[in-house]
Design a protein around this motif. Sequence first.
Motif, PDB file in Angstrom:
ATOM      1  N   MET A 108       0.823  -1.229  -0.017  1.00 53.55           N
ATOM      2  CA  MET A 108       0.156  -0.020   0.085  1.00 53.55           C
ATOM      3  C   MET A 108       0.747   1.231   0.025  1.00 53.55           C
ATOM      4  SD  MET A 108      -2.944  -1.093   2.786  1.00 53.55           S
ATOM      5  CE  MET A 108      -3.714   0.244   2.751  1.00 53.55           C
ATOM      6  N   GLY A 109       2.053   1.031   0.069  1.00 54.73           N
ATOM      7  CA  GLY A 109       3.294   2.293   0.042  1.00 54.73           C
ATOM      8  C   GLY A 109       3.309   3.047   1.453  1.00 54.73           C
ATOM      9  N   LEU A 110       2.890   2.268   2.603  1.00 57.17           N
ATOM     10  CA  LEU A 110       2.852   2.619   3.799  1.00 57.17           C
ATOM     11  C   LEU A 110       3.922   2.355   4.434  1.00 57.17           C
ATOM     12  CD1 LEU A 110      -1.048   2.154   4.786  1.00 57.17           C
ATOM     13  CD2 LEU A 110       0.088   4.216   3.811  1.00 57.17           C
ATOM     14  N   ALA A 111       4.736   1.444   4.411  1.00 57.39           N
ATOM     15  CA  ALA A 111       5.872   1.172   4.761  1.00 57.39           C
ATOM     16  C   ALA A 111       7.270   1.007   3.728  1.00 57.39           C
ATOM     17  CB  ALA A 111       5.970  -0.141   5.397  1.00 57.39           C
ATOM     18  N   ASP A 112       8.276   1.340   4.202  1.00 56.52           N
ATOM     19  CA  ASP A 112       9.397   1.376   3.302  1.00 56.52           C
ATOM     20  C   ASP A 112      10.877   0.973   3.957  1.00 56.52           C
ATOM     21  OD1 ASP A 112      11.103   1.619   1.018  1.00 56.52           O
ATOM     22  OD2 ASP A 112      10.482   3.437   0.571  1.00 56.52           O
ATOM     23  N   CYS A 113      11.822   0.825   3.333  1.00 51.00           N
ATOM     24  CA  CYS A 113      13.198   0.240   3.905  1.00 51.00           C
ATOM     25  C   CYS A 113      13.543   1.653   4.676  1.00 51.00           C
ATOM     26  CB  CYS A 113      13.996   0.116   2.658  1.00 51.00           C
ATOM     27  SG  CYS A 113      15.960   0.305   3.176  1.00 51.00           S
ATOM     28  N   LYS A 114      14.103   1.365   5.877  1.00 53.67           N
ATOM     29  CA  LYS A 114      14.505   2.527   6.522  1.00 53.67           C
ATOM     30  C   LYS A 114      15.603   3.232   5.776  1.00 53.67           C
ATOM     31  CE  LYS A 114      17.372   3.630  10.762  1.00 53.67           C
ATOM     32  NZ  LYS A 114      17.813   3.405  12.024  1.00 53.67           N
ATOM     33  N   ALA A 115      15.347   4.703   6.070  1.00 47.87           N
ATOM     34  CA  ALA A 115      16.398   5.833   5.405  1.00 47.87           C
ATOM     35  C   ALA A 115      16.279   5.530   3.941  1.00 47.87           C
ATOM     36  CB  ALA A 115      17.771   5.680   5.940  1.00 47.87           C
ATOM     37  N   PRO A 116      15.075   5.579   3.361  1.00 45.22           N
ATOM     38  CA  PRO A 116      14.847   5.449   1.926  1.00 45.22           C
ATOM     39  C   PRO A 116      15.726   6.310   0.897  1.00 45.22           C
ATOM     40  CG  PRO A 116      12.900   6.316   2.607  1.00 45.22           C
ATOM     41  CD  PRO A 116      13.744   6.009   3.812  1.00 45.22           C
ATOM     42  N   HIS A 117      15.860   7.521   1.722  1.00 43.25           N
ATOM     43  CA  HIS A 117      16.538   8.433   0.677  1.00 43.25           C
ATOM     44  C   HIS A 117      18.252   7.916   0.625  1.00 43.25           C
ATOM     45  CE1 HIS A 117      17.387   9.261   4.749  1.00 43.25           C
ATOM     46  NE2 HIS A 117      18.423  10.333   4.664  1.00 43.25           N
ATOM     47  N   TYR A 118      18.479   6.770   1.381  1.00 41.60           N
ATOM     48  CA  TYR A 118      19.878   6.271   1.475  1.00 41.60           C
ATOM     49  C   TYR A 118      19.828   4.966   1.632  1.00 41.60           C
ATOM     50  CZ  TYR A 118      25.009   6.396   2.316  1.00 41.60           C
ATOM     51  OH  TYR A 118      26.125   6.132   2.465  1.00 41.60           O
ATOM     52  N   TYR A 119      19.334   4.403   0.615  1.00 41.06           N
ATOM     53  CA  TYR A 119      19.117   2.683   0.439  1.00 41.06           C
ATOM     54  C   TYR A 119      20.095   1.965   1.046  1.00 41.06           C
ATOM     55  CZ  TYR A 119      14.078   2.200  -0.943  1.00 41.06           C
ATOM     56  OH  TYR A 119      12.897   2.322  -0.962  1.00 41.06           O
ATOM     57  N   SER A 120      21.572   2.325   0.394  1.00 42.42           N
ATOM     58  CA  SER A 120      22.547   1.350   0.678  1.00 42.42           C
ATOM     59  C   SER A 120      22.924   0.918   2.219  1.00 42.42           C
ATOM     60  CB  SER A 120      23.803   2.107  -0.090  1.00 42.42           C
ATOM     61  OG  SER A 120      24.117   3.244   0.549  1.00 42.42           O
ATOM     62  N   ALA A 121      22.325   1.903   3.071  1.00 42.91           N
ATOM     63  CA  ALA A 121      22.450   1.579   4.514  1.00 42.91           C
ATOM     64  C   ALA A 121      22.028   0.561   5.079  1.00 42.91           C
ATOM     65  CB  ALA A 121      22.362   2.990   5.272  1.00 42.91           C
ATOM     66  N   TYR A 122      20.418   0.182   4.720  1.00 47.42           N
ATOM     67  CA  TYR A 122      19.646  -0.845   5.384  1.00 47.42           C
ATOM     68  C   TYR A 122      19.359  -1.660   4.422  1.00 47.42           C
ATOM     69  CZ  TYR A 122      20.339   2.283   9.602  1.00 47.42           C
ATOM     70  OH  TYR A 122      20.911   2.986  10.322  1.00 47.42           O
ATOM     71  N   LYS A 123      19.097  -1.360   2.996  1.00 46.49           N
ATOM     72  CA  LYS A 123      18.542  -2.443   2.100  1.00 46.49           C
ATOM     73  C   LYS A 123      19.577  -3.440   1.974  1.00 46.49           C
ATOM     74  CE  LYS A 123      18.993  -2.396  -2.208  1.00 46.49           C
ATOM     75  NZ  LYS A 123      19.060  -3.899  -2.685  1.00 46.49           N
ATOM     76  N   PRO A 124      19.252  -4.749   2.028  1.00 45.52           N
ATOM     77  CA  PRO A 124      20.151  -5.892   1.764  1.00 45.52           C
ATOM     78  C   PRO A 124      20.990  -5.746   0.417  1.00 45.52           C
ATOM     79  CG  PRO A 124      18.064  -6.765   2.697  1.00 45.52           C
ATOM     80  CD  PRO A 124      17.995  -5.066   2.485  1.00 45.52           C
ATOM     81  N   PRO A 125      22.014  -5.698   0.124  1.00 44.97           N
ATOM     82  CA  PRO A 125      22.736  -5.396  -1.063  1.00 44.97           C
ATOM     83  C   PRO A 125      22.499  -6.546  -2.197  1.00 44.97           C
ATOM     84  CG  PRO A 125      24.484  -5.148   0.571  1.00 44.97           C
ATOM     85  CD  PRO A 125      23.179  -5.869   1.479  1.00 44.97           C
TER      86      PRO A 125
END
Length: 433
Positions: free
Chosen positions: A258-275
């Motif tokens: 629904m677009g209500l949740a996203d990866c933490k710090a979405p403006h800087y995905y490399s920090a918390y998105k699994p590579p």
Amino acid sequence: RVHGGKSRDINKMLFLKVVVLILFSSISVHAEEEKEWHEYFSMDMQKFYYNAKLQISSWNKPETISSGIDMDSTSQFGAHRQPPPSAPLKFFYNHYSPRSQPDPKKITLTLQMDIRRLSLLERHGSHWKGPMSVAILIFDHEWPKIHDFVSNMSPNLKNNMALHIVVAAKQWKFYPINKMRNAALDHAKTKWVFILDSDEDTIFDMETYYAEVERAEKKLTPQKMRKTVLALASWQWGTETEGKYPETKKDLKVLYDMGLADCKAPHYYSAYKPPSFSMAQWLKNTEIRRTDYGDAYEAYFIAIRNSFPRFDPRFAGFGGDKSFLELNMAANGYSFYLLPNVFTFVPDKRSTAMNHAPPSDPEFIQGVWNDFGQKYGCSDCKSYSCVQKCPWIVHPNKGSDPAESRGKKVATAPIVAEKAPVVAEKAPVVAEK
């Protein structure tokens, strides 16, 4: 008789002078012995704690930890570089010890904060329901707040939380985040530790995370587990509206769709998105999966307590504090596995996450990365593009060592390892209400 009386008066005066000199000398010696105490603590707190005869020690000499891998006692990367300035600190370990002894096989949640976030501990305790090791930074005049909190905290915290008080002599310019992390980490008493920041929530209780760890243990050998990072996917709100926290992965997927949740710090995905995965791919995972290490990746993680190095204490404030540790680990053959069914969540709105402080000392951070890159023959190692420019530094997801595939062997990098002094210090016992 008059002359004799004067002589006696003179003798009395001389005797009194001698007594005064002796007392003054004694006071001077005592004052010298208490010089450090006077330097760091106010007069009111001296009176309060003097009878407790506390033995206070600073964070002075690092010690290596027994981990089965080569760990240097101090950083070899940028060792000549001066870190951001910090206030002198005093450590009171186990100021409050939990009523219950933790199960040594389970997980300790390690947290650090300053006193402004003290109220978050009840929320953490209600989610976690297990062992906690917490370091709190205060000024000496804030001891009464600690005593009030301890006296009134919930039975859950009284049973499970070890509280370590860190007293700053003056206002700090940069929060000593890695010293605080180490203070909490080094006094955990279970096999496993969970590295988390105080503004992040665990969502599930300790037993749920531990069940995931047990599943991972069945898939990896004990030797492999000692060089494994069990990483967590971290989430936040995807809009400007906060809602009810997701209680399951299924709930989280609904919020994400629904677009209500996203990866933490979405403006800087490399920090918390699994590579190696998108967040959508992780939501489909049902089994533990290995991920590459990527530049600036700084996942919250669970690992065996004495199997990995401590945080480099020179890092303070914001920038590089957690990612440099994980880069070091990746370069030394640690594997990163993503747990599939548990995660963390931070109550940040999308715009809030973008209002992040800039790095505290960019020159220091870049200098440490430069020295790290030179160790591996990477002449252009930047703090957020080191692996991209020199991919041979870390192991790829396919499991083969790129150095061996080239017919070369890359030297093992020294891992930053620093441990707090073993001396256990305890503040006066606080009577519980």
